[in-house]
Each structure stands twice: as structure tokens, then as C-alpha cells.
Design a protein around this motif. Structure first.
Motif, PDB file in Angstrom:
ATOM      1  N   LEU A 177     -10.676  -6.663  -8.958  1.00 12.76           N
ATOM      2  CA  LEU A 177      -9.862  -7.940  -9.271  1.00 12.76           C
ATOM      3  C   LEU A 177     -10.393  -8.954  -8.285  1.00 12.76           C
ATOM      4  N   VAL A 178     -10.385 -10.077  -9.028  1.00 10.61           N
ATOM      5  CA  VAL A 178     -10.524 -11.281  -8.087  1.00 10.61           C
ATOM      6  C   VAL A 178      -9.352 -12.122  -8.181  1.00 10.61           C
ATOM      7  N   VAL A 179      -8.923 -12.407  -6.805  1.00  6.06           N
ATOM      8  CA  VAL A 179      -7.482 -13.233  -6.591  1.00  6.06           C
ATOM      9  C   VAL A 179      -7.986 -14.244  -5.810  1.00  6.06           C
ATOM     10  N   LYS A 180      -7.279 -15.521  -6.332  1.00  2.00           N
ATOM     11  CA  LYS A 180      -7.644 -16.699  -5.582  1.00  2.00           C
ATOM     12  C   LYS A 180      -6.419 -17.148  -4.713  1.00  2.00           C
ATOM     13  N   ALA A 181      -6.722 -17.470  -3.299  1.00  2.08           N
ATOM     14  CA  ALA A 181      -5.696 -17.810  -2.308  1.00  2.08           C
ATOM     15  C   ALA A 181      -4.844 -18.982  -2.980  1.00  2.08           C
ATOM     16  N   ASN A 182      -3.595 -19.101  -2.890  1.00  2.00           N
ATOM     17  CA  ASN A 182      -2.892 -20.584  -3.296  1.00  2.00           C
ATOM     18  C   ASN A 182      -2.763 -20.738  -4.690  1.00  2.00           C
ATOM     19  N   LYS A 183      -3.502 -19.875  -5.732  1.00  2.00           N
ATOM     20  CA  LYS A 183      -3.300 -20.020  -6.975  1.00  2.00           C
ATOM     21  C   LYS A 183      -3.039 -19.123  -7.751  1.00  2.00           C
ATOM     22  N   THR A 184      -3.298 -17.771  -7.428  1.00  2.00           N
ATOM     23  CA  THR A 184      -3.049 -16.556  -8.203  1.00  2.00           C
ATOM     24  C   THR A 184      -1.675 -16.135  -7.682  1.00  2.00           C
ATOM     25  N   LYS A 185      -0.674 -15.743  -8.554  1.00  2.00           N
ATOM     26  CA  LYS A 185       0.710 -15.327  -8.256  1.00  2.00           C
ATOM     27  C   LYS A 185       0.754 -14.075  -7.879  1.00  2.00           C
ATOM     28  N   LYS A 186       1.462 -13.907  -6.959  1.00  4.11           N
ATOM     29  CA  LYS A 186       1.609 -12.254  -6.550  1.00  4.11           C
ATOM     30  C   LYS A 186       2.284 -11.475  -7.641  1.00  4.11           C
ATOM     31  N   ALA A 187       3.087 -12.052  -8.319  1.00  4.66           N
ATOM     32  CA  ALA A 187       3.656 -11.280  -9.465  1.00  4.66           C
ATOM     33  C   ALA A 187       2.755 -10.759 -10.330  1.00  4.66           C
ATOM     34  N   ASP A 188       1.653 -11.768 -10.719  1.00  6.34           N
ATOM     35  CA  ASP A 188       0.406 -11.370 -11.814  1.00  6.34           C
ATOM     36  C   ASP A 188      -0.161 -10.405 -11.188  1.00  6.34           C
ATOM     37  N   VAL A 189      -0.423 -10.358  -9.968  1.00  2.81           N
ATOM     38  CA  VAL A 189      -1.374  -9.550  -9.424  1.00  2.81           C
ATOM     39  C   VAL A 189      -0.927  -7.894  -9.571  1.00  2.81           C
ATOM     40  N   LEU A 190       0.381  -7.990  -9.126  1.00  2.00           N
ATOM     41  CA  LEU A 190       1.250  -6.850  -9.390  1.00  2.00           C
ATOM     42  C   LEU A 190       1.466  -6.206 -10.623  1.00  2.00           C
ATOM     43  N   LYS A 191       1.446  -7.287 -11.734  1.00  2.31           N
ATOM     44  CA  LYS A 191       1.685  -6.605 -12.988  1.00  2.31           C
ATOM     45  C   LYS A 191       0.225  -6.112 -13.401  1.00  2.31           C
ATOM     46  N   THR A 192      -0.897  -6.855 -13.327  1.00  7.44           N
ATOM     47  CA  THR A 192      -1.945  -6.188 -13.388  1.00  7.44           C
ATOM     48  C   THR A 192      -2.644  -4.841 -12.779  1.00  7.44           C
ATOM     49  N   LYS A 193      -1.929  -4.828 -11.657  1.00  6.14           N
ATOM     50  CA  LYS A 193      -2.217  -3.602 -11.004  1.00  6.14           C
ATOM     51  C   LYS A 193      -1.363  -2.314 -11.486  1.00  6.14           C
ATOM     52  N   ASP A 194      -0.040  -2.661 -11.922  1.00  9.16           N
ATOM     53  CA  ASP A 194       0.783  -1.714 -12.590  1.00  9.16           C
ATOM     54  C   ASP A 194       0.007  -1.221 -13.741  1.00  9.16           C
ATOM     55  N   TYR A 195      -0.462  -2.139 -14.528  1.00  9.18           N
ATOM     56  CA  TYR A 195      -0.846  -1.823 -15.959  1.00  9.18           C
ATOM     57  C   TYR A 195      -2.104  -0.814 -15.964  1.00  9.18           C
ATOM     58  N   LEU A 196      -3.100  -1.225 -14.766  1.00  8.49           N
ATOM     59  CA  LEU A 196      -4.379  -0.489 -14.825  1.00  8.49           C
ATOM     60  C   LEU A 196      -4.065   0.761 -14.102  1.00  8.49           C
ATOM     61  N   GLU A 197      -2.988   0.872 -13.302  1.00  6.57           N
ATOM     62  CA  GLU A 197      -2.649   2.390 -12.673  1.00  6.57           C
ATOM     63  C   GLU A 197      -1.778   3.039 -13.998  1.00  6.57           C
ATOM     64  N   LYS A 198      -1.274   2.508 -14.647  1.00  2.00           N
ATOM     65  CA  LYS A 198      -0.445   3.393 -15.867  1.00  2.00           C
ATOM     66  C   LYS A 198      -1.490   3.915 -17.042  1.00  2.00           C
ATOM     67  N   THR A 199      -2.557   2.940 -17.182  1.00  2.00           N
ATOM     68  CA  THR A 199      -3.651   3.462 -17.817  1.00  2.00           C
ATOM     69  C   THR A 199      -4.816   4.308 -17.274  1.00  2.00           C
ATOM     70  N   SER A 200      -4.358   4.675 -15.990  1.00  2.00           N
ATOM     71  CA  SER A 200      -5.532   5.339 -15.276  1.00  2.00           C
ATOM     72  C   SER A 200      -6.698   4.864 -15.221  1.00  2.00           C
ATOM     73  N   ASN A 201      -6.703   3.491 -14.877  1.00  2.00           N
ATOM     74  CA  ASN A 201      -7.758   2.644 -14.685  1.00  2.00           C
ATOM     75  C   ASN A 201      -8.082   2.534 -12.964  1.00  2.00           C
ATOM     76  N   SER A 202      -9.233   2.956 -12.650  1.00  2.00           N
ATOM     77  CA  SER A 202      -9.435   2.846 -11.020  1.00  2.00           C
ATOM     78  C   SER A 202      -9.685   1.561 -10.772  1.00  2.00           C
ATOM     79  N   ILE A 203      -9.003   1.018  -9.898  1.00  2.00           N
ATOM     80  CA  ILE A 203      -9.137  -0.091  -9.033  1.00  2.00           C
ATOM     81  C   ILE A 203     -10.132  -0.145  -7.914  1.00  2.00           C
ATOM     82  N   LEU A 204     -11.395  -0.669  -8.179  1.00  2.00           N
ATOM     83  CA  LEU A 204     -12.373  -0.220  -6.965  1.00  2.00           C
ATOM     84  C   LEU A 204     -11.955  -1.196  -5.700  1.00  2.00           C
ATOM     85  N   GLY A 205     -11.618  -2.176  -6.024  1.00  2.00           N
ATOM     86  CA  GLY A 205     -11.199  -3.234  -4.823  1.00  2.00           C
ATOM     87  C   GLY A 205     -10.725  -4.481  -5.336  1.00  2.00           C
TER      88      GLY A 205
END
Length: 211
Positions: A177-205
Motif C-alpha cells: 500500500l502507498v499512503v500519502k501524508a496529509n492526503k490519504t484518509k486514515k479511514a480509507d487506509v483502514l477500509k483497504t486493510k480490512d478488505y485485504l485481510e478478509k479476503t486473505s490477501n497478504s499486506i507486504l508493507g
């Protein structure tokens, strides 16, 4: 050829300014540690914004190639293709020819000036994007390139904006995941993380860009 190499070098300097070589090396080491297999395929995406994903994808691909690996960088961001620009390649054909028209992928993969690094551009935009994002076709393409390359990197569109990245993520070994300071919303990061984890996709970093 000389003029082309000079232009490539200038573009590479722009990449250096965006993200340091040490940052790239740390990401590469992290991927190597988490994915201990013969062939590795992973996808770079962001929650809602393209940001500088294409630069990071390109630098990662170069870094792996410099380690002696055979690398394929695939531009799967049809809504905003840019990988071909970094390597001064044409985008007349590519991924869409392989998936939609079922043409031989080797006819559309392009060699770069970096030894061991190859690029598959997006190719022309199909009239109906749903013709491209067919799970069985994507799966077949990913499995095929995994047999030919040590590392396969997919530059993907923002994860929450369209379903493209969600389909592709299910066929890769992991996601960055690429996250941009002062631009990417924390809620969007968490939503993406939750989806990936629920579908058993590994977040490498997660790459956190401050600039």
C-alpha cells in the motif's frame, strides 16, 4: 540510442528525488523475507489516490533487476497508465491485447535499458473494461508470467475507487500500500486493510510518503 539513455537517466533522477534508494532497498528486503518462493508476484496500490505509485513500482522493479532477477513490471492501471512513460516505451499494445484479445503475451512485453527488466504496458483501452477484469483470464495470465519471471510487479489503480485492484490482488502473492501524508484518509487506509485481510490477501508493507 544515446539520447534515449540520457532521457531515461533524467527520469531515473526524478525517481531518486521521489523515494530514496535506501527506502526501496528496505522494501525489497522486506518482500524477500516474507515471500520465500521461486517466483514472486505482488501488486502496488493506494486506497484512493494514484500518488506516485508508478515511480515506486518502477524503482522497485529496477532494484530487483539489479539483484540479478528477471523482472516483469505490468501496468494494470488502465485509467491512468504511466509506466511506459518512465521507460520511454510505446503503449500501442500490452495487457489488454493479452487479456481481451487473447494474444501471445511475449508479443507485447517490451525490453528496457535496464538488464533483466521487462515491461508490459496497459495497451489500448477496451470499449468495455469488464471484458478485461475477468478473474479466470487474469489468473491465467498471472500464472503464466510467474513461470517466466522471478519477480512480477503489478502497478494497479487505487483500491477503493474501482474493482480492478480487488480482482488482481486475489491472484498475487501480496500487496503493498502507498499512503500519502496529509492526503490519504486514515479511514480509507483502514477500509483497504480490512478488505485485504478478509479476503486473505497478504499486506507486504505500507509505503508512507511524506513529500
Amino acid at each position: 540510442m544515446y539520447k534515449k539513455r540520457v532521457s531515461i537517466n533524467k527520469r531515473y533522477q526524478l525517481m531518486e528525488e521521489s523515494i530514496s534508494k535506501e527506502q526501496i532497498r528496505m522494501i525489497q528486503v522486506n518482500i524477500d523475507q516474507k515471500l520465500d518462493c521461486h517466483s514472486t508476484s505482488f501488486m502496488l496500490t493506494s486506497p484512493t489516490d494514484d500518488g506516485e505509485k508508478s515511480i515506486i513500482s518502477s524503482k522497485l522493479a529496477i532494484s530487483f533487476a539489479e539483484q540479478g532477477k528477471k523482472v516483469l513490471l505490468v501496468d494494470a492501471n488502465l485509467r491512468n497508465p504511466s509506466i511506459h512513460n518512465w521507460f520511454q516505451l510505446t503503449n500501442q499494445s500490452g495487457l489488454t491485447n493479452v487479456i481481451v484479445k487473447e494474444e501471445d503475451i511475449q508479443h507485447h512485453i517490451k525490453e528496457t535499458l535496464f538488464p533483466g527488466l521487462f515491461v508490459l504496458p496497459t495497451g489500448p483501452n477496451p470499449l468495455n473494461l469488464s471484458d478485461l477484469w475477468v478473474t479466470s483470464k487474469i489468473k491465467g495470465m498471472v500464472r503464466k508470467v510467474q513461470l517466466e519471471y522471478d519477480v512480477v510487479i503489478f502497478e494497479a489503480p487505487p483500491f477503493l475507487n474501482v474493482s480492478d485492484s480487488q480482482i488482481l490482488a486475489n491472484q498475487c502473492d501480496g500487496v503493498i500500500l502507498v499512503v500519502k501524508a496529509n492526503k490519504t484518509k486514515k479511514a480509507d487506509v483502514l477500509k483497504t486493510k480490512d478488505y485485504l485481510e478478509k479476503t486473505s490477501n497478504s499486506i507486504l508493507g505500507v509505503i508512507y510518503q511524506t513529500g
